[in-house]
Write a protein that holds these residues in place. Structure first.
Motif, PDB file in Angstrom:
ATOM      1  N   LEU A 174       0.952  -1.055  -0.125  1.00 33.94           N
ATOM      2  CA  LEU A 174       0.027   0.225   0.118  1.00 33.94           C
ATOM      3  C   LEU A 174       0.967   1.079  -0.159  1.00 33.94           C
ATOM      4  N   LEU A 175       2.030   0.672   0.451  1.00 36.39           N
ATOM      5  CA  LEU A 175       2.505   2.763   0.681  1.00 36.39           C
ATOM      6  C   LEU A 175       3.505   2.649  -0.811  1.00 36.39           C
ATOM      7  N   GLY A 176       3.969   1.902  -1.182  1.00 39.08           N
ATOM      8  CA  GLY A 176       4.452   1.351  -2.430  1.00 39.08           C
ATOM      9  C   GLY A 176       3.424   1.934  -3.401  1.00 39.08           C
ATOM     10  N   LEU A 177       1.654   1.616  -2.949  1.00 32.92           N
ATOM     11  CA  LEU A 177       0.861   3.202  -3.981  1.00 32.92           C
ATOM     12  C   LEU A 177       0.814   3.635  -3.935  1.00 32.92           C
ATOM     13  N   VAL A 178       0.527   4.372  -3.049  1.00 27.98           N
ATOM     14  CA  VAL A 178       0.875   5.982  -2.036  1.00 27.98           C
ATOM     15  C   VAL A 178       2.043   6.788  -2.890  1.00 27.98           C
ATOM     16  N   GLY A 179       3.275   5.940  -2.028  1.00 28.65           N
ATOM     17  CA  GLY A 179       4.357   6.659  -2.539  1.00 28.65           C
ATOM     18  C   GLY A 179       4.190   6.678  -3.829  1.00 28.65           C
ATOM     19  N   GLY A 180       4.020   5.931  -5.078  1.00 25.08           N
ATOM     20  CA  GLY A 180       3.930   6.338  -6.394  1.00 25.08           C
ATOM     21  C   GLY A 180       3.122   7.316  -6.923  1.00 25.08           C
ATOM     22  N   VAL A 181       1.634   7.473  -6.471  1.00 26.10           N
ATOM     23  CA  VAL A 181       0.865   8.364  -6.800  1.00 26.10           C
ATOM     24  C   VAL A 181       1.839   9.848  -6.471  1.00 26.10           C
ATOM     25  N   CYS A 182       2.269   9.785  -4.660  1.00 30.85           N
ATOM     26  CA  CYS A 182       2.909  11.174  -4.936  1.00 30.85           C
ATOM     27  C   CYS A 182       4.429  11.326  -5.411  1.00 30.85           C
ATOM     28  N   THR A 183       4.716  10.708  -5.875  1.00 28.90           N
ATOM     29  CA  THR A 183       5.951  10.980  -6.620  1.00 28.90           C
ATOM     30  C   THR A 183       5.850  11.549  -7.938  1.00 28.90           C
ATOM     31  N   LEU A 184       4.871  10.939  -8.767  1.00 27.36           N
ATOM     32  CA  LEU A 184       4.450  11.683 -10.085  1.00 27.36           C
ATOM     33  C   LEU A 184       3.829  13.307  -9.813  1.00 27.36           C
ATOM     34  N   GLY A 185       3.075  13.531  -8.756  1.00 26.55           N
ATOM     35  CA  GLY A 185       3.375  14.852  -8.497  1.00 26.55           C
ATOM     36  C   GLY A 185       1.804  15.362  -7.850  1.00 26.55           C
ATOM     37  N   ALA A 186       1.843  16.581  -7.591  1.00 27.42           N
ATOM     38  CA  ALA A 186       1.208  16.936  -6.992  1.00 27.42           C
ATOM     39  C   ALA A 186      -0.420  17.307  -8.176  1.00 27.42           C
TER      40      ALA A 186
END
Length: 914
Positions: A174-186
């Protein structure tokens, strides 16, 4: 004017689209972030989701069931009043100027300074990191409650293995999913948050409809474990629909044991749980770097989100109290699923709120970390967080935060950490309130926010309520957080931080100092509270460093001003040459570690400049009463910058980039024989001017011979024993009688006593030399002096010496020129008198506990040497034609005495009354 500079020039006031943003935006060298988020997507949505979190689905029954409707409403009102007070402060700060990336950290650091702002910013960052981990683990537990293979209760699709390792795996995915969304930008985060917002809104809408559409029903509850490990009989909760009897039964409190922890609930514990779920008001402010117009979006969006969540909570409290009995509320915190028209939609809401809370915490943490890294407060440890994409997205800070969240996930269950996270949030909220309070109290003209619905009362209440909530939720975590904040502030203070942000503490100090200076009435001065207030005139500080430090020791908590006169006429100059010199002199004060102010002036002559400084230095009741000058002699000036460790430039290149070396800011010392800026005639005239202005005068000679330990700020107790000699009589005009009791003699005693109070001079023994007349019996004058010293609380050794046999017998009459040597004597006779006085003083300097006689006597053993000598400075002659003769006699009198202070006092400085 082309040379004028203003902070407003850093803003693109006439940009292409009329947008006013700082040219050095928060994106830093990697590219400024694209400010494209609207008020709704950038502030309202993340703030609503953070304030709902999982509480809105799983803790409504807990709060109402234990506290009852009336106390629950009171709790909600108190919680939202506390949050609203902080929101008012956020709105005020956000509308007072351009807000860049970092949200609350940016607001706090740019107001309270980098030390406090950096420490609280780091704690706020850690709170977001831990909050992300807590939300993810809460989501994992919520999933396993329904889909876990070991779960008990109602039937379901139980396919997920359980255990510590599996929970860590699920959390990491789940952290990977959340981190992926945040890494791709605001932008992607905003769209994902909006989708989550729709899911949560749909789920809440289904719950609200279910309260009305679902008829009364009995809801079987899971059996609870008994006291001896056995199971209690199963209970049944009742959903009664809208029923006045149910409402009446739920009005009052009914605190019982929490079935999940077995702990007895109280008002404080239930309030802490409710407040924990509402502390998400900074979620929108954390996105300040991506908002189109943060000064408008942050206050508007935050207020809308707070009002919306407050309305939903109120509505759910009323609906639950009207339709659910106490057993159902206290024994099944997830009763929304049992009464829902479509229970899976409630699960979707629970999962969506947890996921959105984790996303909000992670992206908020990354923005705070990026702002901390850009400000370079913690050095290379945060250097990876500076990396940004071409579009300005700080993906380096996102990955950094992702790694820390992964480490926190390794801890497993974090129930105890949840209180710490909330306390850290409250520390940040209290700091925001304190920032606004400081700005309001400072009354700075530039603090004029467009949001006016606040006052210092709301700010002060916000600070107090946040601190109260901290200790109510977890006293240990509250104390630990304040201790951590203090340690981080001390670390940042030791490292040094940017000084160009503007410190509200300076504005507060100015406000308070002005207020108290107005109350400092010179008409109420009393001799009991006299203290020296020094004006030290310095030509070139390279040759005056020892005198700078000695004067700092003599001030005894009084005013200390370094004065310098630059020769010139402003009419013939294109600009004022004095203003650019202040930076160098202030750096000198810092390096020399003296507590002094700096006052510079421009004048055609040094004498006129000294008159200016004597008249205008200081303010109100804090004005110099003593002029300190270096002695005017032919000694070659020394360059103490070359030998003083405080002024040696660092060899390892650690000096601040772009800052010139202090040694280059002042000219080299005057070469021997070169012309001086001050003539001997003007030097004596400057002394006479000071005395006419009723200022005391101190001339310092040979201070460079003082050992460094005597000028240090520490204790000198470990050094060799030494003496401080005081000669409270005018040696150039010897006469009998009790001359030691005049104003000038008492002034010498006071200054010597003040020096002995300094730690570096504690080991010094004060010796007072009493000159006897030829017809005065030994011992009588000494007894009177000792009695006076006892009344003045001065501990000193008194020594009698015979002086002035030939002069006193003539009983010369007083002259208009005052204390100067009798004009009836010729130059040769006056010089002989000065030489004799010099020999007398030098003879006594080398004596320890020898005989009490003059230079002809004294077969006693030689004791400790004299470290400093205080001599009576005669008043300059009234006839200016005799100035050179006067200065020559002073040179003979103080020749080869080592460090010497010649002092003439004109003001009473001590008394024997209480």
């Amino acid at each position: 004017m082309a040379s004028e500079n203003s902070p407003l020039l850093a803003y693109r006031l006439l940009g292409e689209e009329g947008v006013s943003f700082p040219a050095n935006g928060a994106g830093g060298p990697g590219g400024a972030p694209a400010r494209k988020l609207s008020t709704f997507l950038g502030v309202v949505v993340p703030t609503v989701l953070s304030m709902f979190s999982i509480v809105v689905f799983l803790r409504i029954g807990f709060v109402v069931g234990h506290a009852g409707l009336l106390q629950a409403l009171a709790m909600l009102l108190v919680a939202y009043v506390i949050l609203a007070l902080t929101v008012l402060s956020v709105c005020a700060i956000a509308t007072n100027g351009a807000v860049r990336g970092g949200g609350a950290y940016f607001m706090i650091s740019r107001t309270l300074g980098p030390e406090v702002g950096g420490s609280i910013g780091l704690m706020f960052y850690l709170a977001n990191v831990c909050g992300c981990a807590v939300s993810l683990l809460g989501l994992v537990e919520a999933i396993l409650d329904v889909f876990g293979a070991d779960a008990s209760g109602s039937s379901g699709l139980r396919v997920l293995p359980q255990g510590y390792g599996w929970s860590l795996l699920y959390g990491s995915l789940l952290l990977g999913l959340v981190g992926g969304v945040c890494t791709l930008g605001a932008g992607l985060y905003a769209r994902a948050s909006f989708l989550t917002f729709l899911l949560v809104s749909g789920s809440l809408a289904s719950v609200l409809v279910s309260f009305v559409a679902v008829g009364p029903r009995d809801i079987p509850l899971a059996p609870r474990p008994g006291p001896n490990g056995s199971s209690l009989p199963p209970q049944v909760g009742h959903f009664t629909g809208f029923n006045s009897s149910t409402l009446k039964a739920n009005l009052d409190a009914g605190y019982a044991k929490d079935y999940t922890t077995g702990a007895m609930m109280t008002f404080a514990s239930v309030f802490a749980v409710l407040f924990n779920g509402c502390t998400g008001i900074m979620a929108g402010a954390n996105m300040s770097g991506e908002l189109k117009d943060p000064s408008r979006a942050i206050p508007l969006g935050t207020i809308v989100a707070v009002a919306y969540t407050f309305f939903i909570y109120i509505l759910l409290f009323f609906l639950s109290s009207f339709t659910c009995d106490r057993v159902l509320l206290q024994e099944d915190y997830g009763f929304f699923r049992a009464i829902s028209l479509w229970p899976p939609l409630v699960l979707v809401g629970i999962y969506a709120t947890s996921l959105s809370a984790s996303m909000s915490s992670l992206i908020g943490a990354s923005r705070i970390l990026h702002a901390l890294a850009q400000d370079d407060l913690f050095g290379v440890i945060l250097a990876p967080a500076k990396v940004v994409s071409r579009g300005g997205n700080p993906w380096g800070a996102v990955l950094y935060s992702w790694g820390l969240v992964q480490l926190v996930l390794l801890a497993g269950k974090l129930n105890t950490l949840a209180a710490v996270v909330t306390v850290f949030y409250l520390v940040a909220y209290a700091a925001v309130d304190l920032s606004c309070l400081s700005l309001e109290w400072a009354s700075a003209p530039n603090f004029r926010p467009t949001f006016n619905l606040f006052s210092w009362h709301t700010c002060l209440l916000g600070v107090a309520s946040c601190l109260l909530m901290m200790f109510l939720i977890s006293p240990g975590a509250a104390g630990g957080s304040l201790l951590l904040m203090g340690l981080l502030s001390a670390l940042l203070t030791a490292r040094g931080g940017p000084s160009s942000w503007g410190y509200v503490s300076q504005a507060l100090l100015f406000h308070q100092v002005r207020k108290y200076l107005l109350r400092l009435d010179v008409r109420k001065d009393h001799v009991k509270f006299w203290r020296p207030q020094l004006l030290l005139l310095v030509g070139n500080p390279r040759g005056a460093l020892p005198l700078l430090r000695l004067a700092n020791q003599l001030k005894k908590g009084g005013l200390y001003v370094l004065g310098h006169v630059t020769l010139g006429d402003l009419d013939s100059l294109p600009s004022d040459p004095v203003q650019p010199q202040y930076g160098a002199w202030l750096s000198l004060v810092d390096r020399a570690q003296v507590k002094a102010f700096v006052d510079l002036t421009l004048s055609p002559s040094v004498r006129q400049g000294a008159q200016h400084l004597l008249r205008i230095s200081g303010l109100g009741g804090m004005k110099p009463n003593t002029l300190v000058l270096g002695f005017y002699d032919d000694a070659a000036p020394q360059d103490h910058f070359l030998t003083d460790p405080a002024f040696s430039e660092p060899a390892d290149g650690t000096q601040e980039a772009g800052a010139p070396a202090l040694s280059t800011l002042f000219p080299p010392p005057r070469a021997p024989g070169s012309p001086r800026a001050l003539s001997p005639q003007d030097y004596v005239a400057t002394m006479a001017d000071a005395l006419k202005m009723n200022k005391n005068v101190v001339l310092a000679r040979a201070c460079g011979a003082l050992p460094p330990e005597r000028l240090s700020r520490g204790s000198g107790g470990t050094s060799q024993p030494h003496h401080v000699d005081v000669w409270p009589l005018n040696l150039l005009r010897p006469r009998g009688g009790p001359g030691y009791v005049d104003v000038c003699g008492l002034f010498l005693l006071q200054m010597a006593t003040i020096l002995g109070m300094v730690p570096a001079w504690h080991s010094a023994r004060l010796r007072i030399f009493l000159c006897l007349g030829p017809r005065e019996a030994p011992g009588a004058a000494e007894g009177r002096l000792r009695a006076l010293l006892s009344q003045l609380r001065i501990r000193a050794e008194v020594r009698e010496v015979v002086w002035g046999e030939g002069a006193a017998s003539e009983e010369p009459e007083e002259e208009e020129e005052g204390d100067f040597v009798n004009g009836r004597r010729g130059d040769a006779e006056a010089e002989a008198l000065a030489c004799s006085a010099n020999a007398l003083v030098r003879a006594q300097q080398g004596r320890g506990r020898g005989g009490p006689g003059g230079p002809e006597e004294g077969d006693g053993e030689v004791g400790p040497a004299t470290a400093l000598t205080f001599l009576y400075l005669p008043r300059p002659p009234a006839d200016s034609a005799r100035y050179l003769r006067y200065l020559g006699l002073l040179e003979i009198l103080s020749r080869d005495l080592g460090p010497t202070l010649l002092i003439h006092g004109v003001t009473p400085v001590t008394c024997t009354d209480l």
